[in-house]
Design an enzyme around this catalytic site. Structure first.
Site, PDB file in Angstrom:
ATOM      1  N   CYS A  11      -5.206   3.012   1.899  1.00 15.10           N
ATOM      2  CA  CYS A  11      -5.346   1.792   1.102  1.00 15.10           C
ATOM      3  C   CYS A  11      -4.208   1.797   0.087  1.00 15.10           C
ATOM      4  O   CYS A  11      -3.426   2.738   0.032  1.00 15.10           O
ATOM      5  CB  CYS A  11      -6.733   1.668   0.463  1.00 15.10           C
ATOM      6  SG  CYS A  11      -7.136   2.864  -0.808  1.00 15.10           S
ATOM      7  N   CYS A  85      -3.893  -2.546   3.053  1.00 13.28           N
ATOM      8  CA  CYS A  85      -2.528  -2.147   2.670  1.00 13.28           C
ATOM      9  C   CYS A  85      -1.467  -2.924   3.434  1.00 13.28           C
ATOM     10  O   CYS A  85      -0.288  -2.596   3.371  1.00 13.28           O
ATOM     11  CB  CYS A  85      -2.330  -0.651   2.827  1.00 13.28           C
ATOM     12  SG  CYS A  85      -2.495  -0.045   4.492  1.00 13.28           S
ATOM     13  N   CYS A  89       1.820   0.670   6.607  1.00  6.39           N
ATOM     14  CA  CYS A  89       1.578   1.826   7.462  1.00  6.39           C
ATOM     15  C   CYS A  89       2.494   1.802   8.682  1.00  6.39           C
ATOM     16  O   CYS A  89       2.513   0.823   9.421  1.00  6.39           O
ATOM     17  CB  CYS A  89       0.116   1.830   7.897  1.00  6.39           C
ATOM     18  SG  CYS A  89      -0.374   3.362   8.649  1.00  6.39           S
TER      19      CYS A  89
END
Length: 136
Positions: A11, A85, A89
């Site tokens: 997150c 997020c 990633c």
């Protein structure tokens, strides 16, 4: 990498949702699953309301510290679960990616964090069953 399945929770601040998820997975996975958590912009400390909400269900995450998301952490994980997020990633072939839409507990009191905690627990129980074949 070990023979155990590994999960990375990501997150933004690595201070609430991902820390609660990691705490539940460590507890319910009972050593059968490697657990990591990280944030795209880690905070200074774990959200006190998240710590208190987890303490209420017998899981202590007070010693956890927010960590920065690294390519190595993603590469070393079988399952990567993002929680708000966005595109922070990195994507690698062969990994299982899940995006869990959950309210952010940042700036909220423990009363508002409890439903988030409970939803994370529900999802973690399903995940443990999928990864180990055991009901958590």
């Amino acid at each position: 990498m070990s023979d155990k399945p590994s999960v990375l929770f990501v997150c933004v601040h690595n201070a609430g949702r991902s820390q609660m998820a990691a705490g539940f997975l460590e507890h319910l996975g009972a050593g059968r699953i490697e657990v990591r958590s990280a944030g795209s912009a880690p905070g200074d400390r774990v959200n006190p309301a998240a710590v208190e909400a987890m303490r209420e269900v017998g899981i202590d995450i007070s010693a956890a510290t927010p960590r920065v998301l690294t390519t190595e952490a993603v590469r070393a994980s079988d399952v990567v679960i993002t929680m708000g997020c966005g595109d922070a990633c990195p994507i690698f072939p062969g990994k299982r990616y899940l995006d869990w839409t959950l309210d952010d507990p940042a700036g909220r009191g423990v009363e508002a964090v409890r439903p988030i905690r409970d939803e994370i627990e529900r999802r973690i129980r399903v995940l443990v069953n999928e990864l180990t074949g055991d009901r958590a």
